[in-house]
Motif scaffolding. Sequence first.
Motif, PDB file in Angstrom:
ATOM      1  N   THR A  70     -16.682  43.389   6.630  1.00  0.00           N
ATOM      2  CA  THR A  70     -17.755  43.656   7.582  1.00  0.00           C
ATOM      3  C   THR A  70     -19.013  44.086   6.857  1.00  0.00           C
ATOM      4  OG1 THR A  70     -16.261  44.245   9.385  1.00  0.00           O
ATOM      5  CG2 THR A  70     -18.483  45.147   9.479  1.00  0.00           C
ATOM      6  N   ALA A  71     -20.103  43.381   7.115  1.00  0.00           N
ATOM      7  CA  ALA A  71     -21.367  43.660   6.432  1.00  0.00           C
ATOM      8  C   ALA A  71     -22.436  42.713   6.967  1.00  0.00           C
ATOM      9  CB  ALA A  71     -21.225  43.455   4.921  1.00  0.00           C
ATOM     10  N   VAL A  72     -23.661  42.969   6.546  1.00  0.00           N
ATOM     11  CA  VAL A  72     -24.721  41.983   6.736  1.00  0.00           C
ATOM     12  C   VAL A  72     -24.724  41.103   5.492  1.00  0.00           C
ATOM     13  CG1 VAL A  72     -27.179  41.569   7.072  1.00  0.00           C
ATOM     14  CG2 VAL A  72     -26.079  43.557   8.147  1.00  0.00           C
ATOM     15  N   TYR A  73     -24.655  39.802   5.698  1.00  0.00           N
ATOM     16  CA  TYR A  73     -24.610  38.845   4.597  1.00  0.00           C
ATOM     17  C   TYR A  73     -25.989  38.190   4.441  1.00  0.00           C
ATOM     18  CZ  TYR A  73     -19.572  39.262   4.204  1.00  0.00           C
ATOM     19  OH  TYR A  73     -18.293  39.745   3.992  1.00  0.00           O
ATOM     20  N   TYR A  74     -26.474  38.191   3.221  1.00  0.00           N
ATOM     21  CA  TYR A  74     -27.795  37.655   2.919  1.00  0.00           C
ATOM     22  C   TYR A  74     -27.682  36.455   1.980  1.00  0.00           C
ATOM     23  CZ  TYR A  74     -29.448  42.200   4.601  1.00  0.00           C
ATOM     24  OH  TYR A  74     -29.693  43.306   5.364  1.00  0.00           O
ATOM     25  N   CYS A  75     -28.421  35.414   2.314  1.00  0.00           N
ATOM     26  CA  CYS A  75     -28.539  34.271   1.419  1.00  0.00           C
ATOM     27  C   CYS A  75     -29.693  34.542   0.461  1.00  0.00           C
ATOM     28  CB  CYS A  75     -28.811  33.018   2.244  1.00  0.00           C
ATOM     29  SG  CYS A  75     -29.072  31.533   1.253  1.00  0.00           S
ATOM     30  N   ILE A  85     -30.272  28.403  -8.231  1.00  0.00           N
ATOM     31  CA  ILE A  85     -29.084  29.188  -7.887  1.00  0.00           C
ATOM     32  C   ILE A  85     -29.137  29.594  -6.424  1.00  0.00           C
ATOM     33  CG2 ILE A  85     -27.838  31.335  -8.307  1.00  0.00           C
ATOM     34  CD1 ILE A  85     -28.777  31.137 -11.224  1.00  0.00           C
ATOM     35  N   MET A  86     -28.017  29.431  -5.745  1.00  0.00           N
ATOM     36  CA  MET A  86     -27.866  29.906  -4.369  1.00  0.00           C
ATOM     37  C   MET A  86     -26.719  30.910  -4.365  1.00  0.00           C
ATOM     38  SD  MET A  86     -28.331  26.291  -2.325  1.00  0.00           S
ATOM     39  CE  MET A  86     -29.137  26.954  -0.851  1.00  0.00           C
ATOM     40  N   SER A  87     -26.921  31.992  -3.667  1.00  0.00           N
ATOM     41  CA  SER A  87     -25.890  33.019  -3.664  1.00  0.00           C
ATOM     42  C   SER A  87     -25.863  33.745  -2.331  1.00  0.00           C
ATOM     43  CB  SER A  87     -26.114  34.030  -4.796  1.00  0.00           C
ATOM     44  OG  SER A  87     -27.397  34.611  -4.696  1.00  0.00           O
ATOM     45  N   TRP A  88     -24.777  34.437  -2.107  1.00  0.00           N
ATOM     46  CA  TRP A  88     -24.606  35.280  -0.930  1.00  0.00           C
ATOM     47  C   TRP A  88     -24.367  36.713  -1.396  1.00  0.00           C
ATOM     48  CZ3 TRP A  88     -25.385  33.629   3.992  1.00  0.00           C
ATOM     49  CH2 TRP A  88     -25.383  32.250   4.218  1.00  0.00           C
ATOM     50  N   TYR A  89     -25.116  37.626  -0.824  1.00  0.00           N
ATOM     51  CA  TYR A  89     -24.921  39.051  -1.044  1.00  0.00           C
ATOM     52  C   TYR A  89     -24.495  39.658   0.289  1.00  0.00           C
ATOM     53  CZ  TYR A  89     -27.272  38.973  -5.585  1.00  0.00           C
ATOM     54  OH  TYR A  89     -27.599  38.744  -6.890  1.00  0.00           O
ATOM     55  N   GLN A 103     -23.063  50.120  -1.397  1.00  0.00           N
ATOM     56  CA  GLN A 103     -24.014  49.383  -2.227  1.00  0.00           C
ATOM     57  C   GLN A 103     -23.984  47.901  -1.906  1.00  0.00           C
ATOM     58  OE1 GLN A 103     -23.214  50.360  -6.409  1.00  0.00           O
ATOM     59  NE2 GLN A 103     -25.167  51.447  -6.446  1.00  0.00           N
ATOM     60  N   ARG A 104     -25.123  47.296  -2.064  1.00  0.00           N
ATOM     61  CA  ARG A 104     -25.222  45.852  -1.932  1.00  0.00           C
ATOM     62  C   ARG A 104     -24.420  45.210  -3.050  1.00  0.00           C
ATOM     63  NH1 ARG A 104     -29.692  42.463  -0.207  1.00  0.00           N
ATOM     64  NH2 ARG A 104     -30.050  40.735  -1.626  1.00  0.00           N
ATOM     65  N   GLU A 105     -23.710  44.117  -2.730  1.00  0.00           N
ATOM     66  CA  GLU A 105     -22.923  43.453  -3.754  1.00  0.00           C
ATOM     67  C   GLU A 105     -23.031  41.937  -3.619  1.00  0.00           C
ATOM     68  OE1 GLU A 105     -18.914  44.872  -3.231  1.00  0.00           O
ATOM     69  OE2 GLU A 105     -18.764  44.112  -1.181  1.00  0.00           O
ATOM     70  N   MET A 106     -22.935  41.281  -4.755  1.00  0.00           N
ATOM     71  CA  MET A 106     -22.968  39.831  -4.746  1.00  0.00           C
ATOM     72  C   MET A 106     -21.585  39.318  -4.399  1.00  0.00           C
ATOM     73  SD  MET A 106     -23.529  36.921  -7.600  1.00  0.00           S
ATOM     74  CE  MET A 106     -21.752  36.873  -7.767  1.00  0.00           C
ATOM     75  N   VAL A 107     -21.518  38.468  -3.415  1.00  0.00           N
ATOM     76  CA  VAL A 107     -20.241  37.946  -2.941  1.00  0.00           C
ATOM     77  C   VAL A 107     -19.878  36.649  -3.668  1.00  0.00           C
ATOM     78  CG1 VAL A 107     -18.992  37.085  -0.934  1.00  0.00           C
ATOM     79  CG2 VAL A 107     -20.599  38.994  -0.693  1.00  0.00           C
ATOM     80  N   ALA A 108     -20.836  35.737  -3.756  1.00  0.00           N
ATOM     81  CA  ALA A 108     -20.563  34.440  -4.373  1.00  0.00           C
ATOM     82  C   ALA A 108     -21.870  33.808  -4.818  1.00  0.00           C
ATOM     83  CB  ALA A 108     -19.843  33.511  -3.395  1.00  0.00           C
ATOM     84  N   LEU A 109     -21.768  32.997  -5.848  1.00  0.00           N
ATOM     85  CA  LEU A 109     -22.939  32.345  -6.435  1.00  0.00           C
ATOM     86  C   LEU A 109     -22.568  30.923  -6.807  1.00  0.00           C
ATOM     87  CD1 LEU A 109     -25.116  33.773  -9.305  1.00  0.00           C
ATOM     88  CD2 LEU A 109     -23.901  31.645  -9.641  1.00  0.00           C
ATOM     89  N   ILE A 110     -23.534  30.012  -6.663  1.00  0.00           N
ATOM     90  CA  ILE A 110     -23.303  28.631  -7.102  1.00  0.00           C
ATOM     91  C   ILE A 110     -24.570  28.121  -7.763  1.00  0.00           C
ATOM     92  CG2 ILE A 110     -23.908  27.682  -4.818  1.00  0.00           C
ATOM     93  CD1 ILE A 110     -21.771  25.485  -5.389  1.00  0.00           C
ATOM     94  N   THR A 111     -24.414  27.518  -8.926  1.00  0.00           N
ATOM     95  CA  THR A 111     -25.556  26.985  -9.651  1.00  0.00           C
ATOM     96  C   THR A 111     -25.869  25.565  -9.185  1.00  0.00           C
ATOM     97  OG1 THR A 111     -24.265  25.971 -11.426  1.00  0.00           O
ATOM     98  CG2 THR A 111     -24.817  28.317 -11.657  1.00  0.00           C
TER      99      THR A 111
END
Length: 116
Positions: free
Chosen positions: A90-95, A33-37, A44-52
Amino acid sequence: QVHLVESGGGSVQSGESLRLSCTVSGSIFGVNIMSWYRQAPGKQREMVALITGGGQTNYLESVKGRFTISRDNAKDTAYLQMNALQPEDTAVYYCNIILNHGAKHEGQGTQVNVSS
């Protein structure tokens, strides 16, 4: 050692687009799984998108129709195409990745700033 390198962040005006990239290297033995938070100051930190690995996707409700997550398995790279950006993006995006054997890893983050 697993390394995630994120790129593509920056400062844009409302309505513009950015594409984030996340390339994985090292002894990964397959990425599941790869995702972006994202995390904005004071929020709060939130999950933006996910791909299996099979290409199934899931999105945060507020980005549906504007953001698209994709991956190139041959390159162990995930992308996040962000269109119609708004100041609240606007945020810091994490893989974030989960490897086939279950280990989790996260990148250092890339800053996205959207001004109105």
